[in-house]
Design a protein around this motif. Structure first.
Motif, PDB file in Angstrom:
ATOM      1  N   LEU A  23       0.822  -1.208   0.000  1.00 37.09           N
ATOM      2  CA  LEU A  23       0.000   0.000   0.000  1.00 37.09           C
ATOM      3  C   LEU A  23       0.855   1.256   0.000  1.00 37.09           C
ATOM      4  O   LEU A  23       0.591   2.204  -0.748  1.00 37.09           O
ATOM      5  CB  LEU A  23      -0.941   0.003   1.212  1.00 37.09           C
ATOM      6  N   LYS A  24       1.875   1.265   0.836  1.00 40.14           N
ATOM      7  CA  LYS A  24       2.710   2.471   0.901  1.00 40.14           C
ATOM      8  C   LYS A  24       3.453   2.711  -0.413  1.00 40.14           C
ATOM      9  O   LYS A  24       3.564   3.856  -0.876  1.00 40.14           O
ATOM     10  CB  LYS A  24       3.703   2.372   2.049  1.00 40.14           C
ATOM     11  N   THR A  25       3.951   1.656  -1.024  1.00 39.24           N
ATOM     12  CA  THR A  25       4.692   1.836  -2.283  1.00 39.24           C
ATOM     13  C   THR A  25       3.800   2.375  -3.385  1.00 39.24           C
ATOM     14  O   THR A  25       4.285   2.999  -4.341  1.00 39.24           O
ATOM     15  CB  THR A  25       5.330   0.514  -2.752  1.00 39.24           C
ATOM     16  N   MET A  26       2.482   2.151  -3.268  1.00 40.11           N
ATOM     17  CA  MET A  26       1.548   2.640  -4.271  1.00 40.11           C
ATOM     18  C   MET A  26       0.870   3.939  -3.855  1.00 40.11           C
ATOM     19  O   MET A  26      -0.063   4.410  -4.511  1.00 40.11           O
ATOM     20  CB  MET A  26       0.485   1.570  -4.567  1.00 40.11           C
ATOM     21  N   GLY A  27       1.309   4.521  -2.747  1.00 40.23           N
ATOM     22  CA  GLY A  27       0.812   5.829  -2.350  1.00 40.23           C
ATOM     23  C   GLY A  27      -0.392   5.835  -1.439  1.00 40.23           C
ATOM     24  O   GLY A  27      -0.996   6.889  -1.221  1.00 40.23           O
ATOM     25  N   PHE A  28      -0.761   4.687  -0.870  1.00 38.83           N
ATOM     26  CA  PHE A  28      -1.921   4.617   0.027  1.00 38.83           C
ATOM     27  C   PHE A  28      -1.457   4.536   1.482  1.00 38.83           C
ATOM     28  O   PHE A  28      -0.381   4.012   1.777  1.00 38.83           O
ATOM     29  CB  PHE A  28      -2.782   3.405  -0.310  1.00 38.83           C
ATOM     30  N   LYS A  95     -11.345   1.691 -11.478  1.00 38.50           N
ATOM     31  CA  LYS A  95     -11.009   3.109 -11.497  1.00 38.50           C
ATOM     32  C   LYS A  95     -12.080   3.912 -12.233  1.00 38.50           C
ATOM     33  O   LYS A  95     -12.530   4.961 -11.744  1.00 38.50           O
ATOM     34  CB  LYS A  95      -9.641   3.315 -12.139  1.00 38.50           C
ATOM     35  N   ALA A 150      -3.916  -2.176  -5.379  1.00 42.98           N
ATOM     36  CA  ALA A 150      -3.283  -0.893  -5.083  1.00 42.98           C
ATOM     37  C   ALA A 150      -2.620  -0.330  -6.333  1.00 42.98           C
ATOM     38  O   ALA A 150      -2.680   0.878  -6.597  1.00 42.98           O
ATOM     39  CB  ALA A 150      -2.259  -1.064  -3.959  1.00 42.98           C
ATOM     40  N   TYR A 151      -2.000  -1.185  -7.113  1.00 41.85           N
ATOM     41  CA  TYR A 151      -1.356  -0.740  -8.353  1.00 41.85           C
ATOM     42  C   TYR A 151      -2.385  -0.206  -9.336  1.00 41.85           C
ATOM     43  O   TYR A 151      -2.190   0.865  -9.944  1.00 41.85           O
ATOM     44  CB  TYR A 151      -0.577  -1.896  -8.981  1.00 41.85           C
ATOM     45  N   SER A 154      -3.619   3.191  -8.178  1.00 44.84           N
ATOM     46  CA  SER A 154      -2.609   4.166  -7.764  1.00 44.84           C
ATOM     47  C   SER A 154      -2.552   5.407  -8.655  1.00 44.84           C
ATOM     48  O   SER A 154      -2.039   6.442  -8.237  1.00 44.84           O
ATOM     49  CB  SER A 154      -1.219   3.513  -7.735  1.00 44.84           C
ATOM     50  N   THR A 155      -3.066   5.322  -9.866  1.00 45.74           N
ATOM     51  CA  THR A 155      -3.014   6.476 -10.771  1.00 45.74           C
ATOM     52  C   THR A 155      -4.186   7.428 -10.587  1.00 45.74           C
ATOM     53  O   THR A 155      -4.259   8.451 -11.259  1.00 45.74           O
ATOM     54  CB  THR A 155      -2.984   6.011 -12.230  1.00 45.74           C
TER      55      THR A 155
END
Length: 229
Positions: A23-28, A95, A150-151, A154-155
């Protein structure tokens, strides 16, 4: 809009730690946990490497209903069609679906490693999503599934959130408000919330765009006002 990730009854500390890292690596940054203490295990912290604050700040709940009380849209993950649901949406469609509505908070829910989401938990979900796989076995483990979702999300443009926030008294958004109105109308004509037709209607409403939801609010309010006359 915010996206929260919810793990229901995860039993393997390493999966929770790896999920936090994904989650953190994808900005969450918003992680919620249901009925577990496995995130306090040392192995969870080791696998969370660089993202242990997500474990420390994770909000804890006893059930999915309370964990999603402040969420406008609840998306449950499932390996196969279940509980009278007509459609399983792939991660690649989420999305667009989320962005078609005016939502304050969206929840992505993952079940336990052994059994997935229970029937009662599925009832709390507005729609279900599933990852298309080339083979049914072996399946992805929990942290791998979290990473994939998450990926995919992430956008999306999301606000920066420093800490988890939970506000169960938040006023219903248009989607939740419409679903409550539909439940009242259905009950008036003898359709219970457990009937397949109502589950189907609830699922379809959750996939509508903002304009369609607004139109259904208009129609419902007209019907309600005519009943009062």
């Amino acid at each position: 809009m915010e996206i929260v990730f919810i793990l229901s009854q995860p039993a393997v500390p390493e999966n929770i730690g790896a999920s936090a890292r994904a989650l953190k690596t994808m900005g969450f940054s918003q992680l919620r946990l249901i009925n577990t203490t496995a995130h306090t295990d040392k192995q969870a912290r080791i696998l969370a490497h660089g993202s242990t604050e997500l474990l420390r700040n994770a909000l804890l709940f006893d059930d999915l209903g309370s964990a999603t009380a402040d969420c406008d849209l609840v998306i449950g993950t499932s390996a196969k069609p279940r509980h009278h649901r007509e459609t399983l949406y792939p991660p690649t469609q989420l999305k667009e679906l989320i962005q078609s509505q005016q939502l304050q908070r969206v929840a992505i829910v993952f079940g336990s490693e052994k059994h997935g989401l229970s029937n009662s938990e599925l009832e709390c979900c507005d729609i279900l999503t599933s990852i298309p796989l080339a083979t049914s076995y072996p399946s992805l483990n929990l942290s791998q599934a979290v990473m994939l979702y998450a990926y995919e999300l992430s956008t999306m443009p999301l606000p920066a959130v420093d800490n988890n926030q939970y506000s169960p008294t938040t006023t219903d958004g248009q989607l939740k408000s419409l679903q409550r109105k539909l439940a009242v109308q259905a009950e008036d004509i003898g359709i219970s919330s457990n009937d397949k037709v109502f589950v189907w209607a609830k699922e379809k409403v959750a996939t509508l765009g903002q304009r369609e939801i607004g139109f259904l609010h208009f129609i419902n309010d007209k019907i309600t006002n005519n009943k009062k006359q």
